[in-house]
Scaffold this motif. Structure first.
Motif, short mmCIF file in Angstrom:
data_model
loop_
_atom_site.label_atom_id
_atom_site.label_comp_id
_atom_site.label_asym_id
_atom_site.label_seq_id
_atom_site.Cartn_x
_atom_site.Cartn_y
_atom_site.Cartn_z
N LEU A 174 -111.35 42.41 -52.27
CA LEU A 174 -110.95 42.01 -50.77
C LEU A 174 -111.93 40.53 -51.15
CD1 LEU A 174 -109.03 41.95 -48.53
CD2 LEU A 174 -110.52 43.88 -47.80
N ALA A 175 -113.27 40.59 -51.79
CA ALA A 175 -114.24 40.01 -51.07
C ALA A 175 -113.80 38.59 -52.30
CB ALA A 175 -115.66 40.64 -51.68
N GLU A 176 -113.16 38.90 -53.19
CA GLU A 176 -112.49 37.76 -54.45
C GLU A 176 -111.27 36.74 -53.37
OE1 GLU A 176 -110.67 37.10 -58.48
OE2 GLU A 176 -111.98 38.33 -58.00
N ARG A 177 -110.73 37.63 -52.81
CA ARG A 177 -109.27 37.36 -52.16
C ARG A 177 -109.16 37.99 -50.56
NH1 ARG A 177 -104.30 38.60 -56.42
NH2 ARG A 177 -105.63 36.81 -58.99
N ARG B 242 -104.94 36.18 -46.02
CA ARG B 242 -104.90 34.82 -45.29
C ARG B 242 -103.94 35.24 -44.10
NH1 ARG B 242 -102.45 34.45 -50.23
NH2 ARG B 242 -100.60 34.97 -49.44
N ALA B 243 -103.72 34.59 -42.90
CA ALA B 243 -102.91 35.09 -42.15
C ALA B 243 -102.06 35.02 -42.17
CB ALA B 243 -102.90 33.47 -41.24
N SER B 244 -100.87 35.21 -43.29
CA SER B 244 -100.00 35.66 -43.12
C SER B 244 -99.72 36.36 -43.53
CB SER B 244 -98.92 34.63 -44.12
OG SER B 244 -99.44 34.67 -45.99
N GLN B 245 -100.77 37.40 -44.40
CA GLN B 245 -101.00 38.83 -44.86
C GLN B 245 -100.98 39.20 -43.32
OE1 GLN B 245 -103.89 37.44 -47.54
NE2 GLN B 245 -103.47 39.19 -48.83
N ARG B 246 -101.94 38.71 -42.64
CA ARG B 246 -102.55 39.56 -41.69
C ARG B 246 -101.34 39.90 -40.18
NH1 ARG B 246 -107.77 40.80 -41.47
NH2 ARG B 246 -109.24 38.83 -42.01
N ILE B 247 -100.29 38.71 -40.38
CA ILE B 247 -99.42 39.00 -39.68
C ILE B 247 -98.63 40.45 -40.42
CG2 ILE B 247 -97.18 38.15 -38.77
CD1 ILE B 247 -98.66 35.87 -38.58
N ALA C 32 -100.43 43.34 -47.07
CA ALA C 32 -101.52 42.47 -47.39
C ALA C 32 -101.47 42.93 -49.46
CB ALA C 32 -102.78 42.23 -46.26
N GLY C 33 -101.63 43.83 -49.43
CA GLY C 33 -102.06 44.81 -50.14
C GLY C 33 -102.15 44.29 -51.83
N LEU C 34 -100.87 43.54 -52.36
CA LEU C 34 -100.26 43.12 -53.84
C LEU C 34 -100.68 42.20 -53.78
CD1 LEU C 34 -98.14 44.51 -55.58
CD2 LEU C 34 -96.63 42.48 -55.13
N ALA C 35 -101.56 41.07 -52.72
CA ALA C 35 -101.70 39.51 -53.31
C ALA C 35 -102.94 39.89 -53.87
CB ALA C 35 -101.54 38.54 -52.09
N VAL C 36 -103.89 41.24 -53.22
CA VAL C 36 -105.13 41.34 -53.47
C VAL C 36 -105.42 41.79 -54.29
CG1 VAL C 36 -107.32 42.45 -52.56
CG2 VAL C 36 -105.61 41.45 -50.60
N ALA D 33 -111.13 54.44 -47.56
CA ALA D 33 -112.96 53.73 -46.71
C ALA D 33 -111.95 52.78 -45.73
CB ALA D 33 -113.83 52.84 -47.61
N ASP D 34 -112.39 53.00 -44.55
CA ASP D 34 -112.38 52.00 -43.25
C ASP D 34 -112.09 50.33 -43.97
OD1 ASP D 34 -112.22 54.16 -41.86
OD2 ASP D 34 -114.34 53.43 -40.97
N ASP D 35 -113.52 50.25 -44.66
CA ASP D 35 -113.48 48.64 -44.72
C ASP D 35 -112.26 47.49 -46.19
OD1 ASP D 35 -114.64 49.74 -46.88
OD2 ASP D 35 -116.00 48.17 -47.67
N VAL D 36 -111.18 49.12 -46.15
CA VAL D 36 -110.41 48.52 -46.86
C VAL D 36 -109.35 48.90 -46.84
CG1 VAL D 36 -112.07 48.39 -49.71
CG2 VAL D 36 -110.40 50.73 -49.48
N ARG D 37 -108.84 49.17 -45.05
CA ARG D 37 -107.68 49.79 -44.23
C ARG D 37 -106.68 48.38 -44.66
NH1 ARG D 37 -106.96 54.91 -43.41
NH2 ARG D 37 -108.82 56.22 -43.11
N ASP D 38 -107.37 47.37 -45.01
CA ASP D 38 -106.58 45.95 -45.01
C ASP D 38 -105.36 46.32 -46.19
OD1 ASP D 38 -106.93 45.14 -42.34
OD2 ASP D 38 -108.77 43.81 -43.06
N VAL D 39 -105.83 46.27 -46.92
CA VAL D 39 -105.30 46.42 -47.96
C VAL D 39 -104.59 47.97 -48.87
CG1 VAL D 39 -106.08 46.07 -50.63
CG2 VAL D 39 -107.05 44.61 -49.17
N VAL D 40 -105.53 48.74 -48.81
CA VAL D 40 -104.63 50.13 -48.60
C VAL D 40 -104.59 51.07 -47.90
CG1 VAL D 40 -105.30 52.66 -50.39
CG2 VAL D 40 -106.39 50.56 -51.03
#
Length: 285
Positions: A163-166, A169-174, A108-112, A34-41
């Motif tokens: 993702l809502a719980e965690r 952070r900036a470093s994950q987005r980088i 970014a996904g593992l830390a989430v 899904a589009d809203d989990v693509r930062d993780v998956v």
């Protein structure tokens, strides 16, 4: 109309699968998150196989530079597995019958989804509650869904909650942005240029990737570049000097040495092996 979430994994795309003609035999599929989990998956993928008695396929792979959580069933070593990128091509022996549903993570996904450090898992390790309670519970809930499509839907919902719980952070987005930049341009790139494209310093880029992927930008770029070499060779391109130029190698010798170091064979020998394999497949009943 929405695009379909599921599609077959093509032998002509960049997967790192050596001899990708085998993909058809594994019923290999991508399933879009899904589009809203693509930062993780990054993607979900699924494979299913049912080989004849006594048949074995030695499938070799140059990993994508990411971590993967997988649910496995049938003739497999473990029900839940965490996999990180290996330094060299690796071989999975496939026999009997089975299926796998996997979550390929973004940096970014593992830390989430997990409490693991990205450098702590081995190349392939059973994911037990003792190793990581959080990720094990996630996979157990996804595994209860009856098929890959519904597993992907359940994974979306569970990832969304975590993702809502965690939140990132900036470093994950980088780290995510850096991998995007490296993937989009699979040729030799200078680290300062990648940092500039991401809008950060070289030191911050290095630290973000080490923290969330467990590898530096040079190693990640090399893995993506070699996956592109495999894609082009597997698609029938035999002009190795041209491939070397296109991907920014100093010359053909540098490409050949880089490929042989990871794949264990020269590009020419790999192409010869593909020809032999295709002839064998055409002779199958």
């Amino acid at each position: 109309m929405n695009a379909p979430r599921t599609r077959a994994i093509s032998a002509t795309e960049r997967t790192g699968v050596l001899a990708p003609a085998n993909l058809e035999r594994f019923h290999a599929q991508w399933i879009a998150p899904a589009d809203d989990v693509r930062d993780v998956v990054d993607t979900y993928w699924a494979v299913r196989w049912h080989l004849d008695a006594g048949e074995r396929i030695e499938q070799r792979i140059i990993d994508h530079p990411s971590l993967t959580l997988s649910i496995e069933h049938g003739d497999v070593d473990a029900p839940f597995v965490v996999t990180s990128a290996r330094s060299h091509a690796w071989t999975r022996t496939i026999a009997g019958h089975g299926d796998v549903f996997a979550i390929r993570l973004r940096p970014a996904g593992l830390a989430v989804l997990s409490d693991l450090d990205p450098s702590s898992p081995g190349p392939e390790q059973e994911l037990t509650p003792a190793l990581d309670t959080r990720a094990h519970a996630l996979l157990a809930r996804i595994a209860a869904a009856p098929d890959p499509a519904r597993r992907a839907e359940r994974a979306d919902a569970l990832v969304r909650a975590q993702l809502a719980e965690r939140p990132l952070r900036a470093s994950q987005r980088i780290a995510n942005a850096a991998l995007d930049a490296l993937t989009a341009q699979p040729h030799v790139q200078r680290v300062p240029d990648v940092a500039a494209a991401v809008g950060t310093s070289e030191r911050t880029l290095q630290r973000a990737l080490r923290t969330h992927v467990g590898r530096g930008p040079g190693e990640i770029a090399r893995r993506i570049r070699l996956q592109e070499v495999v894609r082009r060779l597997s698609a029938g391109e035999e002009d190795i000097p041209r491939i070397a130029v296109d991907l920014g190698y100093v010359d053909q010798a540098h490409l050949t040495n880089d490929f042989r170091r990871v794949a264990g064979v020269t590009p020419g020998a790999y192409v010869d092996g593909l020809v032999q394999m295709q002839a064998a497949l055409r002779g199958r009943p």
